[in-house]
Structure formats: structure tokens, C-alpha cells
Design a protein around this motif. Sequence first.
Motif, mmCIF file in Angstrom:
data_model
loop_
_atom_site.group_PDB
_atom_site.id
_atom_site.type_symbol
_atom_site.label_atom_id
_atom_site.label_comp_id
_atom_site.label_asym_id
_atom_site.label_seq_id
_atom_site.Cartn_x
_atom_site.Cartn_y
_atom_site.Cartn_z
ATOM 1 N N THR A 235 -13.727 -102.689 -99.493
ATOM 2 C CA THR A 235 -13.590 -103.479 -98.271
ATOM 3 C C THR A 235 -14.227 -102.822 -97.055
ATOM 4 O OG1 THR A 235 -11.485 -102.457 -97.674
ATOM 5 C CG2 THR A 235 -11.397 -104.369 -99.112
ATOM 6 N N VAL A 236 -14.795 -101.640 -97.235
ATOM 7 C CA VAL A 236 -15.314 -100.892 -96.104
ATOM 8 C C VAL A 236 -16.346 -101.679 -95.297
ATOM 9 C CG1 VAL A 236 -17.032 -99.751 -97.558
ATOM 10 C CG2 VAL A 236 -16.361 -98.702 -95.406
ATOM 11 N N LYS A 237 -17.165 -102.477 -95.979
ATOM 12 C CA LYS A 237 -18.231 -103.188 -95.271
ATOM 13 C C LYS A 237 -17.717 -104.332 -94.408
ATOM 14 C CE LYS A 237 -21.845 -102.033 -98.595
ATOM 15 N NZ LYS A 237 -22.890 -102.571 -99.519
ATOM 16 N N TYR A 238 -16.476 -104.721 -94.602
ATOM 17 C CA TYR A 238 -15.917 -105.797 -93.788
ATOM 18 C C TYR A 238 -15.422 -105.302 -92.433
ATOM 19 C CZ TYR A 238 -16.030 -108.973 -97.808
ATOM 20 O OH TYR A 238 -16.423 -109.764 -98.848
ATOM 21 N N ASN A 270 -18.770 -103.031 -90.750
ATOM 22 C CA ASN A 270 -18.184 -101.848 -90.140
ATOM 23 C C ASN A 270 -19.274 -101.073 -89.424
ATOM 24 O OD1 ASN A 270 -16.833 -99.580 -89.405
ATOM 25 N ND2 ASN A 270 -16.471 -98.838 -91.477
ATOM 26 N N LYS A 271 -19.334 -101.224 -88.123
ATOM 27 C CA LYS A 271 -20.363 -100.568 -87.341
ATOM 28 C C LYS A 271 -19.866 -99.263 -86.730
ATOM 29 C CE LYS A 271 -22.715 -104.874 -86.098
ATOM 30 N NZ LYS A 271 -21.807 -105.796 -86.747
ATOM 31 N N LYS A 272 -18.654 -98.842 -87.121
ATOM 32 C CA LYS A 272 -18.108 -97.605 -86.575
ATOM 33 C C LYS A 272 -18.590 -96.420 -87.414
ATOM 34 C CE LYS A 272 -13.941 -99.628 -84.576
ATOM 35 N NZ LYS A 272 -12.462 -99.580 -84.526
ATOM 36 N N PHE A 480 -10.663 -91.073 -90.861
ATOM 37 C CA PHE A 480 -11.258 -90.743 -92.147
ATOM 38 C C PHE A 480 -12.748 -91.075 -92.093
ATOM 39 C CE2 PHE A 480 -6.835 -91.762 -92.837
ATOM 40 C CZ PHE A 480 -6.398 -90.734 -93.653
ATOM 41 N N VAL A 481 -13.566 -90.142 -92.525
ATOM 42 C CA VAL A 481 -15.023 -90.315 -92.496
ATOM 43 C C VAL A 481 -15.551 -90.197 -93.913
ATOM 44 C CG1 VAL A 481 -17.193 -89.506 -91.508
ATOM 45 C CG2 VAL A 481 -15.049 -89.219 -90.220
ATOM 46 N N ASN A 482 -16.251 -91.220 -94.386
ATOM 47 C CA ASN A 482 -16.784 -91.184 -95.748
ATOM 48 C C ASN A 482 -18.179 -90.552 -95.762
ATOM 49 O OD1 ASN A 482 -18.589 -93.129 -94.893
ATOM 50 N ND2 ASN A 482 -17.795 -94.765 -96.163
ATOM 51 N N PRO A 483 -18.759 -90.327 -96.948
ATOM 52 C CA PRO A 483 -20.081 -89.676 -97.006
ATOM 53 C C PRO A 483 -21.181 -90.444 -96.279
ATOM 54 C CG PRO A 483 -19.007 -89.518 -99.133
ATOM 55 C CD PRO A 483 -18.161 -90.442 -98.305
ATOM 56 N N GLN A 484 -20.969 -91.736 -96.052
ATOM 57 C CA GLN A 484 -21.957 -92.536 -95.313
ATOM 58 C C GLN A 484 -21.697 -92.492 -93.809
ATOM 59 O OE1 GLN A 484 -20.323 -93.926 -98.216
ATOM 60 N NE2 GLN A 484 -22.059 -92.939 -99.251
ATOM 61 N N LYS A 485 -20.731 -91.657 -93.407
ATOM 62 C CA LYS A 485 -20.362 -91.449 -91.999
ATOM 63 C C LYS A 485 -19.655 -92.648 -91.378
ATOM 64 C CE LYS A 485 -22.254 -87.378 -91.886
ATOM 65 N NZ LYS A 485 -21.436 -86.151 -91.834
ATOM 66 N N GLN A 486 -19.200 -93.595 -92.201
ATOM 67 C CA GLN A 486 -18.392 -94.691 -91.680
ATOM 68 C C GLN A 486 -16.968 -94.193 -91.482
ATOM 69 O OE1 GLN A 486 -19.568 -97.261 -94.982
ATOM 70 N NE2 GLN A 486 -20.176 -98.815 -93.487
ATOM 71 N N VAL A 487 -16.288 -94.730 -90.473
ATOM 72 C CA VAL A 487 -14.975 -94.197 -90.123
ATOM 73 C C VAL A 487 -13.909 -95.281 -90.135
ATOM 74 C CG1 VAL A 487 -16.017 -92.438 -88.657
ATOM 75 C CG2 VAL A 487 -15.209 -94.568 -87.620
#
Length: 582
Positions: A235-238, A270-272, A480-487
Motif C-alpha cells: 500500500t506504500v504507493k497509495y 506517496n510523495k513523502k 519509518f524510512v524504506n530503502p526507496q527513501k519513502q517515509v
Amino acid sequence: MSNIQKTGIKIITYIFIVFCVHSQYALYSQNKLFQTKKNIPLKEISGTISSLGILLKDVNVVVKNTNRGTKTNNKGFYVIKAKEGDVLKFTFVGMIPLEIIIEDITAVLNIEMNAIVNNLKEVTVNNKRKRKDKSGLMGRPDVLTTTFGNINTEKAGYSINYINGVNLNLTAIDLWTAIRYKIPKLSRGISFSLSTEPIWDIDGVIYETINGRTLPPIDLVNVKDVYVIRSLAGTVKYGAAGSNGVIVVRTKSSTFDDKHIASKTKLYSNKKYYKEDAVTFKNFGITQPDYFEAFDSISNLQKAHLEYHKLQPSYKNQFEFYFDMANYFQQIYKDEKGSLKILSKIETQFERNPEVLKALAYTYQKRGLYLKALKVYKKIIKIRPNYAQSFRDLANAYTNINQYQKAWKMYMNYFYRGNNLENEGIGQIIYSEMEALFVQHKKQANIKELFLVRDSANITKDVRMVFEWNSSEAEFFIEFVNPQKQVYNFKHTLLDNNSRIKHEKLQGYSSETFFIENLSKGNWYVNFMYFGNKKDVPTYLKLAVYYNWGKPNQTKDIHLFKLKDKNIKWQLLALNNDFLLR
């Protein structure tokens, strides 16, 4: 799922448990933390009220459902009498009203109020596309076309629940009713937050459920496929809207395809991204207490102890002093014996303060002194016998010393007292721990009750994180920050998550759990910002990190943080695949 789905971490939201126990242990409502206490005396609650650093005069402070009330003076100070279980309400023109439940430990409440701001929410993005599916196992298409691209349902790396439209109950009043009992644990809800709900991706159109608004009418006969995605990785991309899960619906009449996925992604994603703005956590914080100055010129253990005893009379009522001194002697001089002697002082001097005792138990667990921690948790449950956290902590303490039978009995005592599992907060923690105990140590625990595990293989995860804080008034956010730097930020403030904090007070817990299902290549970061606890003492945060959770090679690290400096983004952890191979 919580907003943490943006980074690939999964919050447990599938809580489903059945026990076959004797009828005299029938379960009933859990919202009774303060109902069992009789003749609770009034006590004095005081503090200051401010906004953006400015003290507010004439703020109304009332005890709900009583005639007791007061106003702040020209220095923003108030005093009012209330009892445990009462609700204090703070109101001021132009400010968001606040309500705070009084607990056994509550004495000081310094309140920061926020101005009322009108927010408009975009709720729908329109677009229609064609779609193509291939049939996979159990009739589920092996490719799921979402608003943001295709997902290989067999290789996604996270669970996706599926319902074929032909299996829907066509007599249901709406689609939600038709699917909620078709998916394990969905009937308990998909969200961990009491104020948020999942979004719907229907033929490429995104619908949010806001203020009780339901999804648009859908002819159940026209439904082809329904998918429920609860993992952060899915769901991260939403973006924020998908933080509590996404229900993807594809109808037979859909013209959904992939041609304009890129444009939709720009509109609704998710633009963060991580701004690299966290600093490594410092054990003693940025602003050290004054008493540390006396040790700057000391270079040997004997003189350090003399200085400690010299300072003790001046700070004897400040538990922070004892914790700092215990850590100082352990870290600087490796004086374990002297450090433990100071900690034992805390156990006797603050024996009726559950918040201090919890911090002490955290300290013992951090040092691997599990028998000492167990002793402290036994004291806490005597002080707070109605708190859900008390039962969980004691059960976990027994598990730490491999006394699985006592651990299971303690979890069962939690139920025998009328408590139940819910899909957020302490319920998630207890469920995951009972599930692991049942699967891994059923024989040693001598478990007689029937515990339904949806899928024993499903309990294994790369990383499980349990956050616990000793003060129920603590406000903060976890990033929380994933390897793609999304938070993703889990916000624990009265302004952002008031219903969650109220739920914690009513049930008696201060903890949250998160899972990383797949610790993919690259670094994950766990950052933290502290906003205070409404009084002038620090909050102690314990973070237990389980690697290879539920697997034979499971390991655990316990981290302990003293939180005092406000509005600083600390980096608590940096994780990668290497942690799984240790």
C-alpha cells in the motif's frame, strides 16, 4: 494497516482468536479500567497551558459531567481537583478543544493547545482503464492491476487476500458486508487506528471513507474480483490515504488498463521522502542535567562514588538522577555492581510509582537481567491490576526466562478478567506473542485451550518491533524510512491521534508493534521525534527488535532511550539484511 505501510512495515491488523474455556470465564466488555474502583478520592491536578510558547490566560478547564471548573491565570497556570477516571476538558476560543483522562499517576498536566485550522481533503481521482488478468492458483489472477501498476500476486512478498466475485453473498446490503466475513480477521476491521478506515481502489478510481461516508453503490453481480492489501509493501504507493489498508475491486464491466498508470501515480502517490534530517541518538541527550558538571574533572571510580553520594541528598526525589547515575557508572567505569546498587535504590524509593518502575524494568531487560525485571513487573501488576499492559508485560517477562507455562497462564488471566483482543495497540502485541507461544512452545506451556492460528507459517517475519513507553502522556511520532527513501509517520499526539490515546487510557497500555515482512536490500531507518509528556520529567522508551521473528534462528535486541529533548528528530535504528544473518 497503519500509515507505516508506506515503507513496507506491517502493523498486525488481523486479530482472530478463539478460546474454548469454562463458561464461568465468559468474556465481556473491556472498557472498565476505572469502573471497578470504588470511593476514589479527589486529588489536585495542576499545570500550565500555552500555545506556540505563549502562556494562555482564561482557558476553561472543567471536569466533564461535574460542576467543577476553573480558568488559567495570567501566567497560564491552573489548579483543579479531579479523581482517577475523570476527564479534564480544556477549551479556549480559536483553539482545538482537548480532553485528557486522569490516571492514577496524573498530577501535572502542562498543555500545549493548537489553533483551529480548516483542512480540505481531496477524496476522488477519476480515471478508467482496461485490464487484463491471467488466472493463477485457486482461481486468483496471478497479476493484479492496481491504480499504480501491476502486482504479481504469487511473488509479491506479502499477503494479498482474494475473493472471486462468484463467491460473494449477493443478498448482502453492500459490498463491505459481502466481503467482511469472507476474509480471515477482516470482520474485526482492517485499521489499527480507531479514527481511520481503508480506502477503495475501484476500477482505477480511488475512494476514501471520510466522516462515515460509505463507498459508492456497486451492483454485487457486477463484481469480478476483490483483493485486500494490508501490508505496507503493498500500500506504500497509495500514500497516507492507504495507510490503513486498500481494498481493490475490479468489476466485470471495467475498462481498466495500464496506459495512464504513470499519470495517476503523479496524482495520487506517496510523495513523502526522507530528508536525511535525523541525527544519531545521544544517550544523555543534548542538554545534560546540571549534576553531570560535577563529574567533568573526575577520572577515577572512587572519587566518582564520593561525588554521587554528595549530590544524592539534593536530587533524592528525582528518579532521572538515579537512572543517569546508574548508566554513568556502568558506561564510564564498567562498574556493574555500583550501578545495580543505585538501581535498587529506585526500586525501594519509588515503589508506588508505576511509571518509574516500568522504566526500571526496561533498564533491567536492556541489561539482560530478566529475573530482576520480572520482580519489578510483579510489583507493577499489584499497583495496576486492571491495566492490560500489566498482564502482557508480566507474561512477556516469564517468556524471557523460558517459563512458558506461567506466561500462557498470565495471558489467559488477561482474558479471564473480561478483556479481549482488538486489532490495534495492546491487542496486536498480545495476539502475536500468544500465537508465537502456541506454535513454538505449545508443549512446554502445557496449553489446553483451543487457539486458532490462521496459518502457522504466517507468523514468521523478518523483523518485529515493539515500542513501549513508560508515560501514558508521552507524545511523539515515529518515522519509518524504506530503502526507496519513502517515509511513514506513526503519530502519537492528542492533535493527530486523540482517539488512539483515549483508547490507551481506557484499556491501560502504552505500546505499539510493527513488522517488516521483507527486509529488502538497502537500509531501513527508524527515526523518532519527542514532544513531551505534559510534565517536567523524561519519558523512557524501550524498543525491542526481534530479527527472524517466529523462526528457529530468531534473535532479539533491546534498546532503551531517555527522551527529554523535544522537537529533535533522532535516528534510533538503521536496519538491513545483515541483521538477519548474525
